[in-house]
Design an enzyme around this catalytic site. Structure first.
Site, PDB file in Angstrom:
ATOM      1  N   ASP A 237      33.441  27.723  47.766  1.00 25.28           N
ATOM      2  CA  ASP A 237      33.632  29.267  47.668  1.00 25.28           C
ATOM      3  C   ASP A 237      32.911  30.221  48.435  1.00 25.28           C
ATOM      4  O   ASP A 237      33.367  31.062  49.349  1.00 25.28           O
ATOM      5  CB  ASP A 237      33.725  29.615  46.441  1.00 25.28           C
ATOM      6  N   ASP A 250      30.199  29.050  43.151  1.00 25.49           N
ATOM      7  CA  ASP A 250      31.639  28.749  42.653  1.00 25.49           C
ATOM      8  C   ASP A 250      32.216  29.598  41.667  1.00 25.49           C
ATOM      9  O   ASP A 250      31.629  29.807  40.491  1.00 25.49           O
ATOM     10  CB  ASP A 250      31.455  27.310  42.150  1.00 25.49           C
ATOM     11  N   LYS A 252      34.950  30.930  39.321  1.00 28.15           N
ATOM     12  CA  LYS A 252      35.905  30.350  38.270  1.00 28.15           C
ATOM     13  C   LYS A 252      36.870  31.507  37.320  1.00 28.15           C
ATOM     14  O   LYS A 252      36.061  32.485  37.300  1.00 28.15           O
ATOM     15  CB  LYS A 252      35.316  29.222  37.652  1.00 28.15           C
TER      16      LYS A 252
END
Length: 340
Positions: A237, A250, A252
């Site tokens: 990412d 990352d 989420k």
């Protein structure tokens, strides 16, 4: 007083309980020990039928209540409970057979004069035979993970129906995609101010505002990585500094709060897999030592950032190597079973 005498008689008849004879004690009532007893309605109670209940009450009086004793009492009153237990978790004491370092001791960090350091790297992912991080994790889930995932799926299908569950899955994927696109426009220097302002209306973006304040010096966005030694690929990412430390980040989304890193399941393995790949990919002229998992919420409540220091990354790296070995073993067995 009659009730007291009845309880005493029941206690004497209970197993494992005895009442010592004591001298008659006078009370400030008109009752005397020598007076003739009258027949009580309590004497007509079937004592054999309720002896188990009396023993349960006595046990409660003489011992502290524990979870085990509560289960025993429930079983006594309501009968045994039918439980569906998850399979045992796999052994966590294994060590990788073939160790590979997370950090690349041969890599020299150099300033790449051929590219503008202010523009984040965005290397497209090439589809090939090399397995992806996502595939490795999916193919090597533990029996407990499979159990809970299947149970959640069946519960959702029961609630939404087959078509409803398919629509729910599609919408969840679409929301995640839009979230990452919004983040890319916010973190990229090429994004327009109009796009940034529009994205601020998203609940997910509102959720991570306090995290974005600590993010700086973005080095990569939605960029492919390949571990040249362990032969796996992935699409990370973001690589940027969080509170001054260079991290693989990352992003989420979740409908439920995930305040602890244990709540993020295999996400830490995904992060360390990307860290290892960056450190062994010649396309990246830097190394990363830290990881960050940010869980954003649709209602705009503050996201939970989970920072992974070098020690924690090393622990998860060992687990990732085990999953890689398990995947390679499964692939090998499948190839042997294929007809020529």
């Amino acid at each position: 007083m009659k009730a007291f005498q009845t309880i005493c008689r029941q206690l004497r008849s209970s197993e494992g309980f005895s009442v010592e004879a004591t001298p008659c004690v006078g009370f400030s009532t008109s009752y005397s020990c020598g007076r003739k007893k009258k027949v009580s309605i309590y004497e007509e109670v079937d004592q054999d039928k309720y002896s188990d209940l009396v023993r349960s009450v006595l046990s409660f009086r003489s011992h502290a209540r524990t979870p085990e004793s509560l289960f025993e009492e429930d079983a006594l009153l309501y009968g045994p409970v039918s439980k569906c237990k998850p399979p045992k978790q796999d052994d966590q004491t294994k060590t990788p057979r073939n160790w590979f370092p997370l950090f690349n001791p041969e890599k020299r960090v150099k300033l790449n004069t051929a590219s503008d350091p202010s523009i984040p790297l965005k290397i497209p992912l090439q589809r090939n035979v090399i397995p992806s991080v996502t595939r490795v994790l999916q193919q090597t889930m533990t029996s407990e993970q499979i159990f809970y995932l299947e149970r959640w799926k069946q519960r959702m299908i029961l609630e939404l129906g087959e078509d409803g569950f398919a629509e729910y899955t599609s919408n969840t994927f679409l929301q995640g995609k839009r979230f990452h696109e919004a983040l890319e426009s916010i973190l990229s220097p090429q994004g327009s101010s109009k796009e940034r302002h529009r994205n601020l209306e998203s609940g997910y973006i509102e959720s991570i505002q306090h995290v974005l304040k600590d993010v700086s010096e973005v080095r990569a966005l939605e960029s492919a990585v390949q571990h040249e030694g362990l032969k796996y690929v992935g699409l990370l990412d973001c690589v940027a500094k969080y509170q001054g430390k260079l991290c693989v980040i990352d992003w989420k989304t979740s409908e439920k709060p995930k305040p602890f890193i244990q709540n993020t399941f295999d996400n830490p393995l995904q992060v360390v897999a990307y860290i290892g790949a960056v450190n062994h990919d010649a396309s990246y002229n830097f190394q990363v030592q830290y990881g960050l998992i940010v869980v954003a919420y649709k209602n705009g409540s503050p996201a939970h950032p989970h920072f992974m220091d070098t020690e924690l990354c090393s622990q998860y790296w060992s687990k990732w190597l085990l999953r890689l070995e398990e995947y390679a073993e499964k692939e090998k067995n499948q190839n042997l079973q294929k007809p020529d």
